[in-house]
Write a protein that holds these residues in place. Structure first.
Motif, PDB file in Angstrom:
ATOM      1  N   GLN A 190       0.821  -1.214   0.000  1.00 17.98           N
ATOM      2  CA  GLN A 190       0.000   0.000   0.000  1.00 17.98           C
ATOM      3  C   GLN A 190       0.852   1.260   0.000  1.00 17.98           C
ATOM      4  O   GLN A 190       0.570   2.208  -0.747  1.00 17.98           O
ATOM      5  CB  GLN A 190      -0.925  -0.021   1.220  1.00 17.98           C
ATOM      6  N   VAL A 191       1.883   1.307   0.831  1.00 18.27           N
ATOM      7  CA  VAL A 191       2.707   2.513   0.904  1.00 18.27           C
ATOM      8  C   VAL A 191       3.532   2.676  -0.374  1.00 18.27           C
ATOM      9  O   VAL A 191       3.822   3.811  -0.797  1.00 18.27           O
ATOM     10  CB  VAL A 191       3.616   2.469   2.153  1.00 18.27           C
ATOM     11  N   THR A 192       3.890   1.572  -1.026  1.00 18.84           N
ATOM     12  CA  THR A 192       4.618   1.668  -2.299  1.00 18.84           C
ATOM     13  C   THR A 192       3.740   2.270  -3.378  1.00 18.84           C
ATOM     14  O   THR A 192       4.160   3.190  -4.105  1.00 18.84           O
ATOM     15  CB  THR A 192       5.111   0.279  -2.722  1.00 18.84           C
ATOM     16  N   LEU A 193       2.516   1.768  -3.503  1.00 17.67           N
ATOM     17  CA  LEU A 193       1.601   2.315  -4.507  1.00 17.67           C
ATOM     18  C   LEU A 193       1.252   3.768  -4.190  1.00 17.67           C
ATOM     19  O   LEU A 193       1.187   4.613  -5.100  1.00 17.67           O
ATOM     20  CB  LEU A 193       0.328   1.464  -4.557  1.00 17.67           C
ATOM     21  N   ALA A 194       1.038   4.063  -2.906  1.00 14.91           N
ATOM     22  CA  ALA A 194       0.702   5.435  -2.517  1.00 14.91           C
ATOM     23  C   ALA A 194       1.830   6.392  -2.876  1.00 14.91           C
ATOM     24  O   ALA A 194       1.588   7.497  -3.387  1.00 14.91           O
ATOM     25  CB  ALA A 194       0.409   5.498  -1.019  1.00 14.91           C
ATOM     26  N   GLY A 195       3.086   5.982  -2.635  1.00 13.99           N
ATOM     27  CA  GLY A 195       4.218   6.842  -2.978  1.00 13.99           C
ATOM     28  C   GLY A 195       4.326   7.089  -4.468  1.00 13.99           C
ATOM     29  O   GLY A 195       4.638   8.207  -4.915  1.00 13.99           O
ATOM     30  N   ALA A 196       4.059   6.042  -5.276  1.00  6.79           N
ATOM     31  CA  ALA A 196       4.141   6.196  -6.736  1.00  6.79           C
ATOM     32  C   ALA A 196       3.060   7.143  -7.247  1.00  6.79           C
ATOM     33  O   ALA A 196       3.325   8.031  -8.076  1.00  6.79           O
ATOM     34  CB  ALA A 196       4.020   4.828  -7.403  1.00  6.79           C
ATOM     35  N   PHE A 197       1.834   6.978  -6.757  1.00  7.96           N
ATOM     36  CA  PHE A 197       0.741   7.837  -7.229  1.00  7.96           C
ATOM     37  C   PHE A 197       0.851   9.252  -6.669  1.00  7.96           C
ATOM     38  O   PHE A 197       0.431  10.217  -7.319  1.00  7.96           O
ATOM     39  CB  PHE A 197      -0.604   7.210  -6.863  1.00  7.96           C
ATOM     40  N   ALA A 198       1.402   9.385  -5.469  1.00  4.82           N
ATOM     41  CA  ALA A 198       1.619  10.724  -4.916  1.00  4.82           C
ATOM     42  C   ALA A 198       2.654  11.487  -5.735  1.00  4.82           C
ATOM     43  O   ALA A 198       2.535  12.701  -5.932  1.00  4.82           O
ATOM     44  CB  ALA A 198       2.059  10.622  -3.456  1.00  4.82           C
ATOM     45  N   SER A 199       3.685  10.785  -6.219  1.00 11.28           N
ATOM     46  CA  SER A 199       4.686  11.449  -7.061  1.00 11.28           C
ATOM     47  C   SER A 199       4.064  11.944  -8.358  1.00 11.28           C
ATOM     48  O   SER A 199       4.520  12.935  -8.938  1.00 11.28           O
ATOM     49  CB  SER A 199       5.843  10.495  -7.348  1.00 11.28           C
ATOM     50  N   TYR A 200       3.005  11.259  -8.832  1.00  8.43           N
ATOM     51  CA  TYR A 200       2.282  11.733 -10.011  1.00  8.43           C
ATOM     52  C   TYR A 200       1.509  13.012  -9.680  1.00  8.43           C
ATOM     53  O   TYR A 200       1.561  13.999 -10.429  1.00  8.43           O
ATOM     54  CB  TYR A 200       1.327  10.647 -10.508  1.00  8.43           C
ATOM     55  N   TYR A 201       0.787  12.992  -8.551  1.00  8.35           N
ATOM     56  CA  TYR A 201      -0.044  14.152  -8.224  1.00  8.35           C
ATOM     57  C   TYR A 201       0.806  15.392  -7.979  1.00  8.35           C
ATOM     58  O   TYR A 201       0.488  16.485  -8.450  1.00  8.35           O
ATOM     59  CB  TYR A 201      -0.897  13.855  -6.982  1.00  8.35           C
ATOM     60  N   TRP A 202       1.901  15.226  -7.214  1.00  5.98           N
ATOM     61  CA  TRP A 202       2.698  16.387  -6.830  1.00  5.98           C
ATOM     62  C   TRP A 202       3.711  16.803  -7.885  1.00  5.98           C
ATOM     63  O   TRP A 202       4.548  17.657  -7.632  1.00  5.98           O
ATOM     64  CB  TRP A 202       3.399  16.132  -5.507  1.00  5.98           C
ATOM     65  N   ALA A 203       3.635  16.169  -9.054  1.00 10.16           N
ATOM     66  CA  ALA A 203       4.440  16.637 -10.185  1.00 10.16           C
ATOM     67  C   ALA A 203       3.703  17.820 -10.824  1.00 10.16           C
ATOM     68  O   ALA A 203       2.566  17.658 -11.288  1.00 10.16           O
ATOM     69  CB  ALA A 203       4.648  15.509 -11.189  1.00 10.16           C
ATOM     70  N   PHE A 204       4.340  18.981 -10.841  1.00  9.24           N
ATOM     71  CA  PHE A 204       3.659  20.177 -11.340  1.00  9.24           C
ATOM     72  C   PHE A 204       3.373  20.053 -12.834  1.00  9.24           C
ATOM     73  O   PHE A 204       2.279  20.360 -13.293  1.00  9.24           O
ATOM     74  CB  PHE A 204       4.507  21.420 -11.055  1.00  9.24           C
ATOM     75  N   ASN A 205       4.365  19.585 -13.580  1.00  5.91           N
ATOM     76  CA  ASN A 205       4.178  19.329 -15.004  1.00  5.91           C
ATOM     77  C   ASN A 205       4.100  17.813 -15.197  1.00  5.91           C
ATOM     78  O   ASN A 205       5.113  17.122 -15.183  1.00  5.91           O
ATOM     79  CB  ASN A 205       5.335  19.907 -15.827  1.00  5.91           C
ATOM     80  N   LYS A 206       2.879  17.294 -15.327  1.00  4.61           N
ATOM     81  CA  LYS A 206       2.664  15.852 -15.433  1.00  4.61           C
ATOM     82  C   LYS A 206       2.824  15.427 -16.889  1.00  4.61           C
ATOM     83  O   LYS A 206       2.236  16.041 -17.770  1.00  4.61           O
ATOM     84  CB  LYS A 206       1.275  15.470 -14.918  1.00  4.61           C
ATOM     85  N   PRO A 207       3.557  14.366 -17.177  1.00  4.91           N
ATOM     86  CA  PRO A 207       4.338  13.527 -16.252  1.00  4.91           C
ATOM     87  C   PRO A 207       5.833  13.865 -16.263  1.00  4.91           C
ATOM     88  O   PRO A 207       6.634  13.058 -15.815  1.00  4.91           O
ATOM     89  CB  PRO A 207       4.114  12.135 -16.833  1.00  4.91           C
ATOM     90  N   ASP A 208       6.187  15.067 -16.801  1.00  6.56           N
ATOM     91  CA  ASP A 208       7.614  15.392 -16.965  1.00  6.56           C
ATOM     92  C   ASP A 208       8.352  15.461 -15.634  1.00  6.56           C
ATOM     93  O   ASP A 208       9.530  15.095 -15.551  1.00  6.56           O
ATOM     94  CB  ASP A 208       7.748  16.728 -17.715  1.00  6.56           C
ATOM     95  N   ASP A 209       7.679  15.938 -14.586  1.00  4.79           N
ATOM     96  CA  ASP A 209       8.344  16.106 -13.295  1.00  4.79           C
ATOM     97  C   ASP A 209       8.308  14.846 -12.426  1.00  4.79           C
ATOM     98  O   ASP A 209       8.747  14.873 -11.278  1.00  4.79           O
ATOM     99  CB  ASP A 209       7.700  17.262 -12.519  1.00  4.79           C
ATOM    100  N   MET A 210       7.769  13.753 -12.974  1.00  3.39           N
ATOM    101  CA  MET A 210       7.734  12.497 -12.216  1.00  3.39           C
ATOM    102  C   MET A 210       9.097  11.815 -12.249  1.00  3.39           C
ATOM    103  O   MET A 210       9.873  11.999 -13.194  1.00  3.39           O
ATOM    104  CB  MET A 210       6.685  11.535 -12.809  1.00  3.39           C
ATOM    105  N   PRO A 211       9.435  11.019 -11.218  1.00  7.11           N
ATOM    106  CA  PRO A 211      10.683  10.240 -11.251  1.00  7.11           C
ATOM    107  C   PRO A 211      10.667   9.265 -12.424  1.00  7.11           C
ATOM    108  O   PRO A 211       9.605   8.889 -12.931  1.00  7.11           O
ATOM    109  CB  PRO A 211      10.686   9.500  -9.912  1.00  7.11           C
ATOM    110  N   ALA A 212      11.843   8.845 -12.847  1.00  9.71           N
ATOM    111  CA  ALA A 212      11.945   7.933 -13.989  1.00  9.71           C
ATOM    112  C   ALA A 212      11.264   6.600 -13.683  1.00  9.71           C
ATOM    113  O   ALA A 212      10.581   6.029 -14.535  1.00  9.71           O
ATOM    114  CB  ALA A 212      13.413   7.721 -14.346  1.00  9.71           C
ATOM    115  N   PHE A 213      11.440   6.084 -12.472  1.00  8.47           N
ATOM    116  CA  PHE A 213      10.831   4.816 -12.058  1.00  8.47           C
ATOM    117  C   PHE A 213      10.077   5.048 -10.746  1.00  8.47           C
ATOM    118  O   PHE A 213      10.599   4.740  -9.667  1.00  8.47           O
ATOM    119  CB  PHE A 213      11.896   3.735 -11.893  1.00  8.47           C
ATOM    120  N   PRO A 214       8.868   5.614 -10.823  1.00 11.65           N
ATOM    121  CA  PRO A 214       8.169   6.017  -9.592  1.00 11.65           C
ATOM    122  C   PRO A 214       7.869   4.849  -8.653  1.00 11.65           C
ATOM    123  O   PRO A 214       7.968   4.996  -7.439  1.00 11.65           O
ATOM    124  CB  PRO A 214       6.878   6.655 -10.111  1.00 11.65           C
ATOM    125  N   LEU A 215       7.501   3.686  -9.198  1.00  8.42           N
ATOM    126  CA  LEU A 215       7.163   2.554  -8.332  1.00  8.42           C
ATOM    127  C   LEU A 215       8.401   2.018  -7.626  1.00  8.42           C
ATOM    128  O   LEU A 215       8.376   1.749  -6.416  1.00  8.42           O
ATOM    129  CB  LEU A 215       6.505   1.450  -9.164  1.00  8.42           C
TER     130      LEU A 215
END
Length: 721
Positions: A480-505
């Protein structure tokens, strides 16, 4: 370790922009990364150490159990000396079947008390196939009957010249043989029926070897008691046979369920709004039909005898169908449905904007999953780890339960003061027991022991169950915390998906293990304690079923209800706490408190969004399970004419059907659990975004443009200076 995840590591950033960090210092805006930046350190270290110590102790218990236990005690039948029948490397290697000297003695109540028949049992290579008494075999020794009979005597019996009286007195051989068939490796009477007459070996009577003629029902009665668990084993064997001939079709059904689940997830991204409104309309129509049906039943009962009796006059009735013949019952149903219908319509009127937000959030979750497609496969990792926990727990439980020593007890037919007492088979014949009780036998009773290890076996079993719950909950929390961290990195990326980590999961999984193992251990420990208490309450409830203490039963039911509610609440709280841990990196208690008060401040949004999304996901699971289950039913019952010859012959056609249905539900639940976790994560991020940011250049909203448009929120564009 603390402070290693600094602002230089964009993978460790999951939180609202413009917040204060854990030390209380305001964060500065970073123009190179359009998102929040937080320091992250290890949390709940004490719980992490406690978990590691508990795992070491769990491994030690497993090692002790594996060295002391012997699963053969569960697999192979055991003779009167505690030796296994058919086990390789033993004297009984070529003797796989257990033979009872006198199966009729198994009708004794001792079978249920001691789980053992009070008769000598030996291992044989084959079951007897004829009626024969030892007297007749001895008399007709030249015909070969005595040689045939000898294989059903004790292995050490060699003196064929010994008189019949002495042989039967010493218990060297059984007094009689009856036609038998092996069932679960035990020789039981070969029962058959002709024209309603029960027979054993085509006979209705037999000679018992002591000069009496007995009815075969005596054999059957003994076989029933000896067969306390054998019938279940026979059913299990047939089920196993069904699996061997249908396993590949079951796999095909599960693959179909996986494909349908994936298609449903993909379609949900484009049809979420339509599906939600269609389901809302269907609910209103179903309730409307319910009101109409209740009115028609109410009107139809008018004038019928007994229909005007009130509920208070009728009182409580065990047959609930009686209430359906009362007009007052249907009137009550109609009033309740009308109230529910009015409440739903009013909620739809006043909360229509919230429903639009829910639909937008569902669409946003679909986009997030589209950018983190590996999240759909991550439940397989969680499932594999949970299976490891189950396998370790089950194997340890089996080894613990079979780590006892052979216990021998005195069995006899006549009255004896030593009956039921423990004995030593090696010295039994020279003891005083045989002098006082001439028909007494020292037989294997069960596996037990009186050493310190055996006295604490129950403690080890409880610890085994507790660690299983703790580790299983920890694995689920990690997912659960792994999935939450990956999806949170999507939400808090200002320019989606450019500001997301390369491997969010992968980044989220690494953060969870590196910094928050202790917090996950803390949350799963609380849940495990409650679950163990529930198991103990279920055990007490099972033991009190035969008791007459109504107060104790009532108290137990209340406790079970309270702890069930407590478990549900803790699961809800843990889930949201894990999301906050993934976002901010705070410890478990702080995350749980922040998540709880955040949800309470937005209770209306929580109620609407949770129920809409839960209902949508539930209908999705129901659609997948129902469609695949119906297909499996028509296939395995040979109702599809085109391929009816392809389906395998089965003992129980429901075995593969239920397997496909349960497997389809687990697969659909795996896909939709990712979706539900995504919705919950984005929802908490959405609430934080609304509370923390105002759309200014210093505190811009991180929500998508669709959500901003729906809420009439805008971000001010930064001005060049």
């Amino acid at each position: 370790m603390e402070g290693e995840a600094s602002s230089k590591d964009p993978d460790d950033v999951d939180g609202p922009h413009g917040q204060e960090n854990s030390s209380g210092t305001p964060q500065k805006y970073d123009p190179t990364f359009k998102g929040p930046i937080y320091d992250r350190g290890c949390t709940d270290i004490i719980c992490c150490i406690l978990l590691l110590v508990a795992i070491v102790g769990y491994v030690a218990v497993g090692v002790v159990a594996w060295t002391q236990g012997d699963p053969r005690k569960v697999i192979y039948p055991t003779d009167s000396r505690g030796q296994f029948c058919g086990q390789k490397g033993t004297p009984n290697e070529n003797k796989p079947f257990l033979f009872y000297f006198n199966i009729m003695k198994c009708a004794s109540p001792l079978v249920l008390l001691e789980f053992q028949c009070p008769t000598t049992q030996i291992c044989v290579s084959k079951c007897p196939d004829r009626y024969l008494t030892y007297l007749n075999a001895y008399t007709n020794g030249a015909s070969g009957d005595l040689k045939y009979y000898q294989q059903f005597c004790l292995p050490e019996f060699k003196d064929l010249r010994k008189s019949v009286t002495e042989v039967l007195k010493d218990g060297d051989c059984p007094a009689m043989l009856t036609p038998s068939k092996p069932l679960a490796r035990r020789c039981l009477p070969a029962v058959s029926a002709r024209k309603g007459v029960v027979m054993v070996g085509n006979e209705t009577t037999f000679k018992d070897g002591y000069g009496k003629t007995r009815n075969v029902t005596d054999l059957i009665e003994g076989a029933k008691k000896a067969n306390v668990v054998l019938e279940a084993r026979q059913v299990a064997m047939k089920i196993f046979e069904d699996y061997t001939v249908s396993w590949y079709w079951i796999i095909i059904g599960l693959v179909i369920a996986m494909v349908v689940s994936l298609i449903f997830i993909v379609l949900l991204r484009f049809l979420a709004g339509i599906m939600v409104w269609v389901m809302i309309v269907l609910v209103i129509l179903v309730l409307g039909y319910g009101i109409f049906h209740c009115y028609m039943e109410y009107a139809q009962l008018k004038g019928q005898a007994g229909s005007d009796v009130t509920l208070s006059e009728l009182g409580f009735q065990t047959d609930l169908r009686v209430y359906l013949h009362l007009r007052q019952t249907w009137l009550a149903f109609m009033i309740i449905l009308c109230i529910v219908e009015v409440i739903i319509i009013l909620l739809l009127i006043f909360l229509r904007k919230r429903i639009l937000i829910a639909i937008a959030l569902i669409k946003e979750a679909s986009r997030a999953i589209g950018h983190v497609m590996t999240s759909l496969l991550f439940p397989l990792c969680t499932f594999f780890l949970v299976c490891l926990c189950i396998a370790y727990w089950a194997s340890t439980a089996v080894f613990l339960s079979t780590s006892n020593e052979a216990v021998y007890k005195v069995f006899n037919e006549s009255e004896c003061a030593y009956a039921g007492k423990t004995c030593n088979p090696e010295t039994f014949n020279t003891s005083n027991i045989t002098k006082q009780c001439t028909d007494a036998r020292c037989l294997f009773a069960f596996y037990g022991g009186e050493t310190a290890y055996h006295k604490y076996l129950i403690i080890f079993q409880i610890y085994n169950v507790f660690m299983f719950f703790w580790l299983a909950n920890f694995v689920i929390a990690l997912g659960q915390v792994t999935l939450a961290g990956a999806f949170a990195s999507y939400y808090w990326a200002f320019n989606k998906p450019d500001d997301m980590p390369a491997f969010p999961l992968f980044s989220s999984f690494g953060r969870a293990l590196r910094y928050h193992t202790g917090s996950l251990a803390f949350g799963s420990l609380i849940l495990a304690i409650v679950q163990v208490i529930r198991v103990i309450l279920e055990y007490l409830d099972h033991r009190l079923k035969a008791a007459d203490n109504k107060f104790a039963k009532f108290l137990l039911v209340c406790l079970k209800c309270c702890f069930w509610c407590l478990e549900k609440f803790i699961k809800f709280l843990n889930r949201n706490a894990y999301i906050m841990i993934a976002i901010y990196g705070t410890n478990f208690c702080t995350s749980a408190r922040n998540a709880f008060f955040l949800l309470m401040r937005n209770i209306i949004r929580v109620a609407v969004l949770d129920k809409v999304t839960d209902f949508l996901l539930f209908l999705g699971k129901l659609l997948i399970v129902g469609s695949v289950g119906i297909l499996a039913f028509f296939f395995f019952t040979h109702k599809i004419k085109v391929i009816q010859d392809t389906a395998p012959p089965l003992n129980y056609y429901w075995v593969p059907i239920l397997t496909v249905i349960v497997g389809s539900y687990l697969i659909a639940h795996g896909f939709f659990s990712v979706y539900a976790m995504c919705v919950d994560t984005l929802f908490l991020c959405f609430l934080e975004d609304l509370e923390r940011n105002d759309g200014s250049t210093e505190k811009p909203y991180f929500m998508s443009s669709n959500l901003r448009k729906l809420l009439k929120k805008t971000n001010k564009q930064p001005t060049d200076t």
